[in-house]
Design an enzyme around this catalytic site. Structure first.
Site, short mmCIF file in Angstrom:
data_model
loop_
_atom_site.label_atom_id
_atom_site.label_comp_id
_atom_site.label_asym_id
_atom_site.label_seq_id
_atom_site.Cartn_x
_atom_site.Cartn_y
_atom_site.Cartn_z
N ALA A 274 0.15 5.17 7.89
CA ALA A 274 1.30 6.06 7.67
C ALA A 274 2.03 5.72 6.38
O ALA A 274 2.17 4.54 6.03
CB ALA A 274 2.27 5.94 8.86
N GLY A 276 0.12 8.20 5.10
CA GLY A 276 -1.17 8.83 4.83
C GLY A 276 -1.53 8.98 3.36
O GLY A 276 -2.53 9.63 3.05
N GLY A 277 -0.77 8.39 2.46
CA GLY A 277 -1.06 8.53 1.04
C GLY A 277 -2.43 7.99 0.66
O GLY A 277 -3.21 8.65 -0.04
N LYS A 278 -2.74 6.79 1.11
CA LYS A 278 -4.02 6.18 0.75
C LYS A 278 -5.17 6.83 1.52
O LYS A 278 -6.26 7.00 0.98
CB LYS A 278 -3.97 4.68 1.00
CG LYS A 278 -2.93 3.96 0.13
CD LYS A 278 -2.85 2.49 0.44
CE LYS A 278 -1.72 1.83 -0.34
NZ LYS A 278 -0.38 2.30 0.10
N ASP A 296 -2.04 4.40 13.05
CA ASP A 296 -0.70 3.83 13.14
C ASP A 296 -0.38 3.62 14.61
O ASP A 296 -0.96 4.30 15.47
CB ASP A 296 0.35 4.75 12.49
CG ASP A 296 1.64 3.98 12.19
OD1 ASP A 296 1.75 3.42 11.09
OD2 ASP A 296 2.53 3.92 13.08
N CYS A 394 2.48 -4.34 -0.92
CA CYS A 394 3.42 -3.95 -1.98
C CYS A 394 4.46 -5.06 -2.18
O CYS A 394 5.64 -4.80 -2.32
CB CYS A 394 4.09 -2.61 -1.67
SG CYS A 394 5.04 -2.56 -0.13
#
Length: 467
Positions: A274, A276-278, A296, A394
């Site tokens: 979540a 879902g970008g990658k 998720d 990150c």
């Protein structure tokens, strides 16, 4: 958290800012979510929207330093000041100290009016007295920061409004110069970044389309799919004109899927997906041919993954509820690629999360490595023979990055790092640690792994930028 009833704030730039600052600093709201929700339902002019946005983000980021100034101007502890009034004092102090284009008299007068509207005349007089006292102290040079050389952590903490424990922690690996650059980076405004959906367009075409709409955009130097925007039309306008053409994603985050290197027809698992970008980037690289299982543990986040994939027109992405710590026997050795974008301290992306620096504590950092290691060990079991796994975070914390992977490799000697191409230099590296103070983008870590029986074991070549 305060339990007192919040007042009705007027619909104005400062009214919105005071309300939202209180929601974030007192009630635990997230700055970007609270602000976006408010602005969607407001009738503020564009000018007032920009002022409210600057006040909210600036005040939240600088709140620790603002409170240091206010504590010298208020005769009682700040936690004894009514929440609505403290929020007004904070946004007003931010204007007086950091927004020099706003006349001091205007900032004070508007604060008094706002205090009167949300409380009573006594509160208005209190606000007036505090702010005028602050101005007098400032003009007299009565505010003295700690010695920049002898008390560097205290000085940098107040000058760049970061918690002292975090500044002190960074001074060790990065030194005075590196730490100061990192703190300054965290206080900059983060640009909006878009990833071109190459299933329906090209980056060059999207750049041209955005420019025609009046956007100020440029190609990312880090990602061949990335676009960095200095100015964009509203999201509503963008989605109406280009519904499938882009995904909002930070530059650093765009670097992960290419390292995973999925191919059409593969089966890929994204353990912590979540929003879902990658996962959608993986599907894009696979030409939407194959299967991407995007997981998720929370059902509402699965809905967000599914919505994002559907908007981009991707049919290969399947959102699935899963606990990353629990073994699923049916997945053993079942995936060509596995991505572990692990939960982390997020210390590489503090400029994008205004409130995060004040909510994190030193003790919290100890919680992440055991969790990350457990997820990585579980994920390793799902990789096919000859398949690969990518670990990313990150954060710039080496205990969550380099040393975490070292621990995994010590416990699992059958795994080794695999070289991949550095996105900027073209150099072959075996792990990538992006540092904001050196690289000019959000801090991120990426490492690619494979069972050593399937690769030639080579001397580890590490690309770390510590200075």
């Amino acid at each position: 958290m305060r339990k007192e009833q919040k007042a009705n704030y007027p619909e104005s730039a400062r009214g919105a800012a005071a309300l939202l600052v209180r929601m974030v600093l007192e009630d635990g709201a997230y700055t970007n979510i609270a602000l976006n929700q408010y602005l969607r339902g407001s009738r503020l002019s564009d000018l007032d929207r920009r002022l409210a946005t600057e006040l909210v983000y600036g005040t939240v980021k600088a709140s620790g330093t603002l409170d240091w100034y206010l504590a010298q101007c208020v005769s009682r502890p700040l936690d004894k000041v009514a929440g609505d009034i403290l929020a007004i004092l904070r946004i007003s102090t931010y204007q007086l100290l950091y927004m020099t284009r706003i006349p001091a008299s205007a900032a004070v007068n508007e604060a008094v009016k706002l205090a009167r509207s949300v409380s009573h005349e006594g509160s208005a007089k209190f606000v007036n007295g505090v702010l005028r006292g602050l101005l007098r102290k400032q003009e007299a040079g009565a505010f003295v920061l700690p010695d920049a050389e002898k008390q560097d952590a205290d000085y940098l903490s107040l000058k760049y409004y970061h918690p002292r424990w975090l500044v002190k922690r960074w001074l060790g690996p990065w030194g005075r110069g590196g730490t100061e650059r990192l703190l300054a980076f965290d206080n900059t405004a983060a640009p909006v970044c878009l990833r071109a959906n190459t299933l329906v367009t090209t980056r060059d075409k999207l750049l041209a389309d955005l420019a025609e709409m009046g956007a100020q955009v440029r190609a990312s130097k880090w990602s061949p799919y990335g676009i960095v925007a200095e100015h964009l039309p509203s999201l509503h306008t963008l989605l109406a004109a280009l519904p499938q053409h882009f995904y909002i994603q930070d530059e650093s985050s765009m670097l992960v899927a290419p390292v995973l290197a999925p191919q059409p027809g593969m089966r890929v698992l994204d353990m912590c997906s979540a929003p879902g970008g990658k996962a959608t980037h993986v599907a894009q690289l696979m030409q939407d041919k194959g299967e991407v299982i995007a997981c998720d543990i929370h059902e509402h986040k699965l809905e967000l993954i599914a919505e994002n994939a559907a908007r981009l027109g991707m049919k290969s992405v399947k959102a699935l509820q899963n606990d990353a710590l629990q073994l699923r026997s049916e997945w053993l050795g079942a995936f060509d690629r596995v991505l572990v974008d692990a939960p982390c301290s997020g210390l590489g992306v503090l400029r994008r999360r205004a409130e995060a620096r004040w909510r994190k504590q030193r003790k919290d950092l100890k919680l992440f490595p055991p969790l990350q290691l457990a997820i990585l060990k579980n994920a390793a079991q799902y990789v096919k023979d000859g398949g690969t796994m990518v670990y990313s975070t990150c954060t710039i914390e080496q205990s969550e990055n380099h040393y975490l992977v070292e621990e995994f490799l010590t416990q699992h000697p059958e795994w080794q790092r695999v070289e991949f191409t550095h996105p900027l230099t073209g150099e072959q590296v075996q792990e990538l640690q992006l540092l904001p103070q050196n690289d000019g983008i959000d801090g991120f870590y990426i490492c690619k792994l494979m069972k050593s029986s399937n690769i030639e074991v080579r001397e580890c070549k590490i690309f770390l930028l510590y200075q």
